[in-house]
Design a protein around this motif. Structure first.
Motif, PDB file in Angstrom:
ATOM      1  N   VAL A  29     -99.468  78.539  -4.449  1.00  0.00           N
ATOM      2  CA  VAL A  29    -100.246  77.474  -3.805  1.00  0.00           C
ATOM      3  C   VAL A  29    -100.275  76.280  -4.740  1.00  0.00           C
ATOM      4  CG1 VAL A  29    -102.524  76.783  -2.968  1.00  0.00           C
ATOM      5  CG2 VAL A  29    -101.645  79.062  -2.447  1.00  0.00           C
ATOM      6  N   ARG A  30     -99.946  75.133  -4.199  1.00  0.00           N
ATOM      7  CA  ARG A  30     -99.860  73.908  -4.998  1.00  0.00           C
ATOM      8  C   ARG A  30    -100.479  72.732  -4.247  1.00  0.00           C
ATOM      9  NH1 ARG A  30     -98.776  77.132  -8.115  1.00  0.00           N
ATOM     10  NH2 ARG A  30     -96.963  77.384  -9.487  1.00  0.00           N
ATOM     11  N   ASP A  31    -100.750  71.669  -4.993  1.00  0.00           N
ATOM     12  CA  ASP A  31    -101.145  70.390  -4.413  1.00  0.00           C
ATOM     13  C   ASP A  31     -99.901  69.690  -3.868  1.00  0.00           C
ATOM     14  OD1 ASP A  31    -103.729  69.366  -4.216  1.00  0.00           O
ATOM     15  OD2 ASP A  31    -103.915  69.157  -6.373  1.00  0.00           O
ATOM     16  N   TYR A  32     -99.904  69.362  -2.594  1.00  0.00           N
ATOM     17  CA  TYR A  32     -98.864  68.506  -2.011  1.00  0.00           C
ATOM     18  C   TYR A  32     -99.581  67.295  -1.422  1.00  0.00           C
ATOM     19  CZ  TYR A  32     -95.707  72.463  -2.517  1.00  0.00           C
ATOM     20  OH  TYR A  32     -94.956  73.496  -3.032  1.00  0.00           O
ATOM     21  N   VAL A  33     -99.202  66.116  -1.886  1.00  0.00           N
ATOM     22  CA  VAL A  33     -99.878  64.889  -1.451  1.00  0.00           C
ATOM     23  C   VAL A  33     -98.837  63.884  -0.968  1.00  0.00           C
ATOM     24  CG1 VAL A  33    -101.972  65.141  -2.824  1.00  0.00           C
ATOM     25  CG2 VAL A  33     -99.947  64.166  -3.874  1.00  0.00           C
ATOM     26  N   HIS A  34     -99.183  63.157   0.069  1.00  0.00           N
ATOM     27  CA  HIS A  34     -98.235  62.225   0.680  1.00  0.00           C
ATOM     28  C   HIS A  34     -98.044  61.002  -0.204  1.00  0.00           C
ATOM     29  CE1 HIS A  34     -96.354  59.583   3.655  1.00  0.00           C
ATOM     30  NE2 HIS A  34     -96.086  60.683   4.346  1.00  0.00           N
ATOM     31  N   VAL A  35     -96.810  60.571  -0.321  1.00  0.00           N
ATOM     32  CA  VAL A  35     -96.467  59.472  -1.221  1.00  0.00           C
ATOM     33  C   VAL A  35     -97.175  58.170  -0.836  1.00  0.00           C
ATOM     34  CG1 VAL A  35     -94.387  58.821   0.070  1.00  0.00           C
ATOM     35  CG2 VAL A  35     -94.536  58.319  -2.393  1.00  0.00           C
ATOM     36  N   ALA A  36     -97.411  57.948   0.445  1.00  0.00           N
ATOM     37  CA  ALA A  36     -98.108  56.724   0.857  1.00  0.00           C
ATOM     38  C   ALA A  36     -99.556  56.739   0.392  1.00  0.00           C
ATOM     39  CB  ALA A  36     -98.039  56.553   2.374  1.00  0.00           C
ATOM     40  N   ASP A  37    -100.191  57.923   0.375  1.00  0.00           N
ATOM     41  CA  ASP A  37    -101.561  58.024  -0.120  1.00  0.00           C
ATOM     42  C   ASP A  37    -101.607  57.793  -1.628  1.00  0.00           C
ATOM     43  OD1 ASP A  37    -102.398  58.657   2.454  1.00  0.00           O
ATOM     44  OD2 ASP A  37    -102.237  60.823   2.127  1.00  0.00           O
ATOM     45  N   ILE A  38    -100.627  58.341  -2.338  1.00  0.00           N
ATOM     46  CA  ILE A  38    -100.521  58.125  -3.781  1.00  0.00           C
ATOM     47  C   ILE A  38    -100.350  56.636  -4.085  1.00  0.00           C
ATOM     48  CG2 ILE A  38     -98.982  58.463  -5.762  1.00  0.00           C
ATOM     49  CD1 ILE A  38    -100.648  60.895  -5.301  1.00  0.00           C
ATOM     50  N   ALA A  39     -99.450  55.988  -3.352  1.00  0.00           N
ATOM     51  CA  ALA A  39     -99.174  54.568  -3.583  1.00  0.00           C
ATOM     52  C   ALA A  39    -100.412  53.720  -3.313  1.00  0.00           C
ATOM     53  CB  ALA A  39     -98.016  54.116  -2.704  1.00  0.00           C
ATOM     54  N   ALA A  40    -101.126  54.041  -2.248  1.00  0.00           N
ATOM     55  CA  ALA A  40    -102.323  53.271  -1.908  1.00  0.00           C
ATOM     56  C   ALA A  40    -103.364  53.359  -3.017  1.00  0.00           C
ATOM     57  CB  ALA A  40    -102.908  53.775  -0.588  1.00  0.00           C
ATOM     58  N   ALA A  41    -103.509  54.533  -3.640  1.00  0.00           N
ATOM     59  CA  ALA A  41    -104.474  54.680  -4.734  1.00  0.00           C
ATOM     60  C   ALA A  41    -104.081  53.832  -5.932  1.00  0.00           C
ATOM     61  CB  ALA A  41    -104.586  56.151  -5.130  1.00  0.00           C
ATOM     62  N   HIS A  42    -102.786  53.736  -6.219  1.00  0.00           N
ATOM     63  CA  HIS A  42    -102.322  52.854  -7.296  1.00  0.00           C
ATOM     64  C   HIS A  42    -102.712  51.400  -7.012  1.00  0.00           C
ATOM     65  CE1 HIS A  42     -99.832  56.280  -8.497  1.00  0.00           C
ATOM     66  NE2 HIS A  42     -99.532  55.646  -9.617  1.00  0.00           N
ATOM     67  N   ALA A  43    -102.533  50.983  -5.770  1.00  0.00           N
ATOM     68  CA  ALA A  43    -102.846  49.598  -5.412  1.00  0.00           C
ATOM     69  C   ALA A  43    -104.341  49.324  -5.511  1.00  0.00           C
ATOM     70  CB  ALA A  43    -102.336  49.293  -3.999  1.00  0.00           C
ATOM     71  N   VAL A  44    -105.172  50.283  -5.100  1.00  0.00           N
ATOM     72  CA  VAL A  44    -106.623  50.093  -5.215  1.00  0.00           C
ATOM     73  C   VAL A  44    -107.030  50.021  -6.674  1.00  0.00           C
ATOM     74  CG1 VAL A  44    -108.886  51.096  -4.733  1.00  0.00           C
ATOM     75  CG2 VAL A  44    -107.099  51.192  -2.994  1.00  0.00           C
ATOM     76  N   ALA A  45    -106.422  50.872  -7.518  1.00  0.00           N
ATOM     77  CA  ALA A  45    -106.722  50.814  -8.949  1.00  0.00           C
ATOM     78  C   ALA A  45    -106.362  49.445  -9.526  1.00  0.00           C
ATOM     79  CB  ALA A  45    -105.959  51.916  -9.685  1.00  0.00           C
ATOM     80  N   ALA A  46    -105.199  48.919  -9.125  1.00  0.00           N
ATOM     81  CA  ALA A  46    -104.799  47.589  -9.587  1.00  0.00           C
ATOM     82  C   ALA A  46    -105.782  46.526  -9.112  1.00  0.00           C
ATOM     83  CB  ALA A  46    -103.393  47.265  -9.080  1.00  0.00           C
ATOM     84  N   ARG A  47    -106.194  46.640  -7.876  1.00  0.00           N
ATOM     85  CA  ARG A  47    -107.145  45.660  -7.321  1.00  0.00           C
ATOM     86  C   ARG A  47    -108.468  45.690  -8.075  1.00  0.00           C
ATOM     87  NH1 ARG A  47    -108.507  47.278  -1.647  1.00  0.00           N
ATOM     88  NH2 ARG A  47    -110.353  48.227  -2.620  1.00  0.00           N
TER      89      ARG A  47
END
Length: 324
Positions: free
Chosen positions: A221-239
């Protein structure tokens, strides 16, 4: 007021570029195309071909494009292979991060989002990985990401009383899958989704490495996360950094629940319409039963959410791969 994305022509970096543009933060890309693809960079986004190890080029890019912050995604990301190539891994990930920090200091750029990894935790024996868990990386890759975090922390301490103190955060995550743009897909030969896709396209049967783990269906069992969700978090952090808002030193971008390899395989057959029964191979040495991270802090500060079902993850990745 642009943001530089190192590794912005790669699978994750190219999605970060799109998320920045959607957030109104103009992106600039630097990438040596060792694993990225120039075609992944959207039309109109400035692209500089070169290595982050080239300090003069990085500094020149920061100055010429009036960069105010960096999202550092570039790196050698193959944990398993890093055991055979530790020197290369350290050069790309540790020296690369040092060079980026040095170029930022010289160019007066003081905001950084670091694309780190949950590999910094190693193989923790806990139900949910939290940010304060002890760091025990189990590969040169995980070690290099942890050292990268240390470099950033130490540079922030060193510049704390200066006119431009470094403000930063590191984002840690496990398995990134799917596609948020049908022109961008995962081309890694080491990740589960592209491995299965290539097998199915070749008319071959995918394999599960071990089905006798201590999990409900016997597979990891592993964490699988969608790349668009990952990218959005990067953008919010930058903002948030751009706005001077507080951020934590590190965030886990976790799914909270995880998915088993068999659940992934079932979704692959269901979504692609290609019926198959996966072969069962031996366990891989060192594979733990379960590694799943919480995303509570990121949900609080970075609008983080795992917004995609397993079928949506598979479908988006499959459609992008078939269009390639």
């Amino acid at each position: 007021m642009s943001w530089l994305v190192t590794g912005g022509a790669g699978y994750i970096g190219a999605h970060v570029v799109r998320a920045l543009a959607d957030a109104g933060l103009p992106p600039v890309v630097i990438d040596d195309l060792s694993s990225g693809h120039e075609g992944f960079v959207p039309e109109g986004v400035p692209f500089v071909r070169g290595s982050i190890l080239d300090r003069a080029l990085v500094e020149q890019t920061l100055r010429e494009h009036a960069v105010t912050g960096v999202i550092h995604v570039a790196g050698y990301k193959y944990a398993g292979v890093s055991v055979q190539r530790p020197l290369h891994t350290y050069e790309q990930n540790v020296e690369g991060t040092r060079v980026v920090l040095a170029a930022m200091a010289d160019a007066g750029v003081d905001k950084l989002v670091f694309s780190s990894s949950a590999a910094v935790y190693g193989t923790p024996d806990v139900p949910l990985v939290t940010e304060d868990l002890p760091k025990r990386p189990a590969s040169p890759y995980g070690e290099s990401k942890l050292i990268g975090e240390w470099l950033i922390r130490d540079q922030a301490v060193a510049t704390a009383d200066s006119a431009q103190p470094l403000r930063h955060t590191s984002l840690r995550y496990f398995n990134v899958v799917g596609s948020g743009d049908s022109s961008v897909y995962d081309t890694s030969p080491h990740n589960l989704f592209p491995i299965v896709f290539e097998k199915l396209l070749a008319g071959e049967t995918p394999r599960i490495n071990g089905d006798d783990y201590d999990t409900p269906d016997g597979t990891n069992v592993r964490d699988y996360v969608h790349v668009a969700d990952i990218a959005a978090a990067h953008a919010v952090a930058a903002r948030r950094l751009a706005a001077g808002e507080p951020v934590e030193p590190a965030y886990n971008l976790g799914s909270q629940n995880g998915l088993s390899v068999r659940e992934i395989m079932d979704a692959m057959a269901r979504v692609t319409g290609i019926g198959f029964t996966p072969e069962i191979g031996p366990r891989r040495a060192g594979d733990p039963d379960r590694i799943v991270a919480t995303g509570e802090l990121a949900a609080r500060d970075l609008e983080w959410a795992n917004r995609h079902t397993v079928d949506e993850m598979v479908r988006s990745g499959w459609e992008a791969r078939r269009r390639a």
